[in-house]
Write an enzyme that holds these catalytic residues in place. Structure first.
Site, PDB file in Angstrom:
ATOM      1  N   ASP A 175     -11.220   2.946   3.698  1.00 45.30           N
ATOM      2  CA  ASP A 175     -11.572   1.526   3.639  1.00 45.30           C
ATOM      3  C   ASP A 175     -13.077   1.354   3.462  1.00 45.30           C
ATOM      4  OD1 ASP A 175      -9.700  -0.467   3.663  1.00 45.30           O
ATOM      5  OD2 ASP A 175      -9.477  -0.544   5.845  1.00 45.30           O
ATOM      6  N   GLN A 189      -4.836  -1.494   9.590  1.00 46.91           N
ATOM      7  CA  GLN A 189      -4.788  -2.821   8.966  1.00 46.91           C
ATOM      8  C   GLN A 189      -5.446  -3.870   9.869  1.00 46.91           C
ATOM      9  OE1 GLN A 189      -3.531  -3.528   5.784  1.00 46.91           O
ATOM     10  NE2 GLN A 189      -4.421  -5.536   6.185  1.00 46.91           N
ATOM     11  N   LYS A 230       0.844  -1.208   0.000  1.00 42.45           N
ATOM     12  CA  LYS A 230       0.000   0.000   0.000  1.00 42.45           C
ATOM     13  C   LYS A 230       0.876   1.254   0.000  1.00 42.45           C
ATOM     14  CE  LYS A 230      -3.907  -2.327   2.122  1.00 42.45           C
ATOM     15  NZ  LYS A 230      -4.537  -2.790   3.342  1.00 42.45           N
TER      16      LYS A 230
END
Ligand code: NDP
Length: 298
Positions: free
Chosen positions: A120, A97, A53
């Site tokens: 997200d 995460q 990422k």
């Protein structure tokens, strides 16, 4: 006739080129889109995702930062960090995460991220915005990536019978939301679905996201259906140097003989997830800039 392959690597490259262009325009206007990823603990798979990422952000011209915290970080400390990132004007996207260590409540983490920075798309405000079709909402990256793959493959979902296999909050449910918004007729299957093969056989488009290696076999697929395989599973394979291979939730060898189009694993949905994360981040930066300008002129 074997199915046409839907190439996620190629489509992700196009999305990332779009993101780089949008980023460049924002940078020229004085704003560098920034994504901060928080990694708690040392889960090796998570560490790999986080590194990719960060790398993808930098390649797109964005600011990509990773904050690594020890596995025993107290929840209160993580929440305080999120508060600081929420208040930091140089951070446009925040991603913690998952999975987080067991002593941390993932829902508390999701709820703490400002919805405007929740790239997200897991915050209930974004879930709701996407469900009611409000454009400012962020859709979760994997299902959003599936929609782009279908579009680029020339598959119109409007009016089609789409079966979504799986009902998780990160894939199945938001997939339903996006498909309904695109006028598909959607059926969701899960572990309690009765006679699942016959339901799946009714699909013009099948989206498999259950985390069961090669679960969908050719006899479950209507000839000519489009098959999108979200699954990423590791299965033992002594013939591979690593001792395992990756496969999807679809038995590719047999299903590709009956489907009209199919995504491979790897190289299908996987590459789209990071591309869509970048897209959400650049949009978060643009939306914040627009909101700031609107406030300035009010
Ligand atoms: P979850 O484990 O959270 O959800 C799995 C879903 O599948 C559940 O709804 C479950 O039903 C259903 N299910 C499980 N077994 C069966 C079965 N035998 N029959 C019918 N339904 C079943 O998984 P995720 O949604 O997080 O992930 C799904 C897959 O997608 C995984 O392989 C994961 O690795 C992959 N993935 C890939 C991503 C990418 O970037 N390509 C990103 C995210 C995930 P119930 O609700 O009833 O338990």
């Amino acid at each position: 006739m074997p199915a046409e392959l839907i190439d996620g690597v190629a489509v992700a490259k196009l999305v990332r080129a779009d993101v780089a262009r949008d980023t460049d325009a924002l940078v020229r206007g004085g704003v560098t889109p920034g994504l901060t990823v928080v990694l708690v603990g040392e889960d090796p798979a998570s560490a790999v995702y986080v590194r990719s990422k960060e790398k993808a952000c930098v390649e797109a011209g964005m600011k990509g930062e990773t904050i690594r915290l020890p596995a025993d970080t107290p929840q209160a400390e993580l929440l305080a960090l999120i508060d600081r990132l929420n208040a930091d004007a140089t951070v446009h996207g925040i991603l913690v995460q998952m999975p987080v260590p067991k002593h941390i409540d993932p829902q508390a983490v999701i709820l703490r991220i400002a919805p405007e920075k929740d790239v997200d798309g897991f915050h209930p405000v974004n879930v709701g915005r996407v469900w009611i079709g409000e454009k400012s909402g962020f859709a979760p990256c994997t299902p959003a990536g599936v929609m782009v793959l279908l579009e680029r493959a020339g598959v119109d979902v409007s009016g089609k019978n789409v079966v979504v296999l799986g009902r998780s909050n990160i894939v199945g449910k938001p997939m339903v939301s996006l498909l309904v918004a695109a006028s598909a007729t959607v059926t969701v299957c899960h572990s309690k679905t009765r006679d699942l093969p016959s339901v799946v056989r009714g699909a013009d488009i099948l989206i498999a996201a259950i985390g069961k290696p090669e679960f969908v076999t050719a006899d479950m697929v209507k000839p000519g259906a489009v098959v999108i395989d979200v699954g990423i599973n590791r299965v033992d394979d002594a013939t591979q140097a690593k001792g395992y291979r990756l496969c999807g939730d679809v038995h590719f060898a047999s299903v590709s003989q009956v489907a009209s189009k199919i995504t491979p694993v790897p190289g299908g949905v996987g590459p789209m997830t990071i591309a869509m994360l970048l897209k959400n981040t650049v949009r978060a930066a643009a939306q914040e800039l627009a909101a700031g300008q609107a406030a300035g002129t009010a």
